[in-house]
Every structure is written in structure tokens, then in C-alpha cells.
Write an enzyme that holds these catalytic residues in place. Structure first.
Site, PDB file in Angstrom:
ATOM      1  N   ASN A   1       0.903  -1.124   0.022  1.00  0.00           N
ATOM      2  CA  ASN A   1      -0.067  -0.014  -0.006  1.00  0.00           C
ATOM      3  C   ASN A   1       0.958   1.070  -0.024  1.00  0.00           C
ATOM      4  OD1 ASN A   1       0.969  -0.018   2.525  1.00  0.00           O
ATOM      5  ND2 ASN A   1      -0.946  -0.401   3.494  1.00  0.00           N
TER       6      ASN A   1
ATOM      7  N   HIS B   1       3.387   1.779   1.952  1.00  0.00           N
ATOM      8  CA  HIS B   1       4.077   2.189   3.423  1.00  0.00           C
ATOM      9  C   HIS B   1       5.611   1.987   3.357  1.00  0.00           C
ATOM     10  CE1 HIS B   1       3.328  -1.825   5.003  1.00  0.00           C
ATOM     11  NE2 HIS B   1       4.622  -1.831   5.285  1.00  0.00           N
TER      12      HIS B   1
ATOM     13  N   GLU C   1       1.838   4.103   7.566  1.00  0.00           N
ATOM     14  CA  GLU C   1       0.642   3.443   6.695  1.00  0.00           C
ATOM     15  C   GLU C   1      -0.146   4.803   6.202  1.00  0.00           C
ATOM     16  OE1 GLU C   1       0.200   0.382   6.176  1.00  0.00           O
ATOM     17  OE2 GLU C   1       0.007  -0.561   8.049  1.00  0.00           O
TER      18      GLU C   1
HETATM   19  C1  GLP Z   1       6.846  -4.604   6.709  1.00  0.00           C
HETATM   20  C2  GLP Z   1       7.903  -3.496   7.117  1.00  0.00           C
HETATM   21  C3  GLP Z   1       8.573  -2.526   5.989  1.00  0.00           C
HETATM   22  C4  GLP Z   1       8.681  -3.369   4.645  1.00  0.00           C
HETATM   23  C5  GLP Z   1       7.459  -4.020   4.368  1.00  0.00           C
HETATM   24  C6  GLP Z   1       7.549  -4.754   3.122  1.00  0.00           C
HETATM   25  O1  GLP Z   1       5.857  -4.041   6.758  1.00  0.00           O
HETATM   26  N1  GLP Z   1       7.532  -2.849   8.328  1.00  0.00           N
HETATM   27  O2  GLP Z   1       9.631  -1.967   6.412  1.00  0.00           O
HETATM   28  O3  GLP Z   1       9.324  -2.468   3.577  1.00  0.00           O
HETATM   29  O4  GLP Z   1       7.204  -4.893   5.576  1.00  0.00           O
HETATM   30  O5  GLP Z   1       8.097  -6.009   3.120  1.00  0.00           O
HETATM   31  P1  GLP Z   1       8.662  -7.138   1.977  1.00  0.00           P
HETATM   32  O6  GLP Z   1       9.906  -6.604   1.734  1.00  0.00           O
HETATM   33  O7  GLP Z   1       8.627  -8.396   2.725  1.00  0.00           O
HETATM   34  O8  GLP Z   1       7.478  -6.981   0.980  1.00  0.00           O
END
Ligand code: GLP
Length: 242
Positions: free
Chosen positions: A136, A138, A143
Site C-alpha cells: 500500500n 507504506h 501506513e
Molecule cells: C513491513 C516493514 C516494511 C517493509 C514491508 C515490505 O511492513 N515494516 O519496512 O518495507 O514490510 O516487506 P517485504 O519486503 O517483505 O515486502
């Protein structure tokens, strides 16, 4: 924003590791802003390899992590402290006292947020902040919301984030509902920012981040306003870009 389009996840990881290593070589006592999630794992592996070959030392590096689940102990295998230990810190020569992650077990979340913001400020903010991106848009655990949160704060995770992160827990019910995260202001104070993205499920968030309006509804879109951002993505993640 500098954008590197790589053919696959391995190439993303290698280039990201090279950017981080270049920072450490240029300024051995730099402040690295570090991130969790599955995307940075390949870059951390490469950094560990270079360290083991004797080509890279973290002996003087200070680190600040973006975020931590609220309520998880540092020893919990899904805590971000545990992630950092097992994916990077335990395998390199960084001094444990020089690593900082918000405390998920703090009794008083507001006090912990204020303490952590001060830790980052006292270090002079990050020289290089590594970021992944949520589906999304973030960053950290900032968020989508009505206004950009400035400083480290306690956040209620959205259902989309809980669902996305459920794969790491026994069930979605076990995913913490809240997290402590650096604010957008904390992140934007970094002197340079490195974003890593991989996979088609990030394509829409990447498109909005790069080509859309700057809005707190897509937190990563604020990066358009930062003077020194490098985004490294694979073909799938960048497929929505103009
Ligand atoms: C979590 C972390 C973020 C990260 C996101 C995406 O929510 N708080 O810092 O960027 O996941 O994670 P992934 O790399 O596993 O898609």
C-alpha cells in the site's frame, strides 16, 4: 530520484548491497538506517559475504532501524530486532551497542517513541536510509493516512499490512496489531535514501510513488521531495512506471 531497473531480485540485492557498502567505505563511522521485510534480505546476505571475504567492516558503523512490532520481545523470531541479528548483525563486526531498534516491549509507547526519536537525532539522523515498501506504499510502518506523521510514533497496522505479513506468523491472528515506527520526518532527514522493491505485487505502489501525486495516502510518494533517493527494482516491480 535515480531509478535502477534490474532483471531480477538477485541483481536488485547486489546493487543495493553495493550502494550500502559504498556508503560504509566512504564514511566508516556512518549512520545506517536499516530496514526489515523480505526484500532487503538478499542485500544483507551480500554484505555479510563481503565482510567474510575481508572486504567490508562495520566496526565503526552506527545503525538505526525503522520500526518494531509493539508487544514482541527482541527474542521473538518475528521481531525486527531478531531479524536484524540473524540476517546481519550476528554475522558482521558491528558493535552491538551501536545498533538501535525501537523496543517492542516498552510499557509506555509514547515514552519509547520519544526516546527513540532522540536516539536518531543524537546520531545526527541517517547518512543512508534503506527502505522497503509495503503493497500500500507504506515505508517503515507509516501506513496510508490523512497527514504525514512527523516523528517516531505508535501506529495501528492496516488490514492489508497484517495480511501481507501473516505469512511469517502461524496465523494472521498472531500478527501484532501495532508497531513503533520512525515518522516520515525522521526518514526524510536522512541524507540519502535507498529504496528496494521486487515483485509484481509492488508495481502499483511503485507507480504511485514515482508517478503519482505526493500524498499521505501513499506514504512513499513523499520521497519525490527528497533530493537524494535511489530506487532499485526488478522488472516486475517497475512494470507500472512510465
Ligand atoms: C513491513 C516493514 C516494511 C517493509 C514491508 C515490505 O511492513 N515494516 O519496512 O518495507 O514490510 O516487506 P517485504 O519486503 O517483505 O515486502
Amino acid at each position: 530520484m535515480r531509478i535502477y531497473r534490474e532483471k531480477d531480485y538477485n541483481a536488485v540485492s547486489r546493487r543495493a548491497a553495493a550502494v550500502i557498502a559504498a556508503q560504509v567505505v566512504a564514511k566508516p563511522d556512518c549512520v545506517l538506517g536499516l530496514a526489515t521485510g523480505s526484500t532487503p534480505i538478499g542485500a544483507y546476505k551480500q554484505l555479510v559475504e563481503w565482510h567474510k571475504q575481508g572486504d567490508l567492516s562495520f566496526a565503526e558503523v552506527r545503525s538505526v532501524n525503522l520500526d518494531e512490532y509493539f508487544g514482541l520481545a527482541p527474542t521473538h523470531d518475528q521481531s525486527y530486532r531478531y531479524f536484524m541479528q540473524t540476517n546481519l548483525f550476528d554475522h558482521v563486526d558491528i558493535v552491538p551497542e551501536n545498533t538501535n531498534v525501537p523496543s517492542g516491549l516498552a510499557q509506555d509507547a509514547a515514552a519509547e517513541c520519544a526516546r527513540y526519536e532522540q536516539v536518531v537525532a543524537d546520531l545526527g539522523y541517517a547518512d543512508l536510509q534503506l527502505l522497503g515498501m509495503g503493497r500500500n506504499g507504506h515505508i517503515g510502518f507509516n501506513e496510508p493516512c490523512a497527514e504525514f506523521p512527523v516523528a517516531t510514533h505508535l501506529v495501528d497496522l492496516t488490514q492489508s499490512t497484517i495480511d501481507a505479513n501473516a505469512r511469517f506468523f502461524a496465523s494472521a491472528d498472531d500478527v501484532p496489531r501495532q508497531a513503533l515506527t520512525m515518522g516520515i520526518g525522521t526518514i526524510m532527514r536522512a541524507r540519502s535514501i535507498l529504496v528496494v522493491v521486487s515483485g509484481a505485487d509492488k508495481a502499483e505502489a511503485v507507480r504511485k510513488t514515482v508517478n503519482g501525486p505526493v500524498t499521505p495516502e501513499v506514504p512513499a510518494s513523499i520521497l519525490q521531495l527528497h533530493p537524494n533517493v535511489t530506487l532499485i527494482g526488478d522488472e516486475a516491480a517497475l512494470s507500472g512506471l512510465k
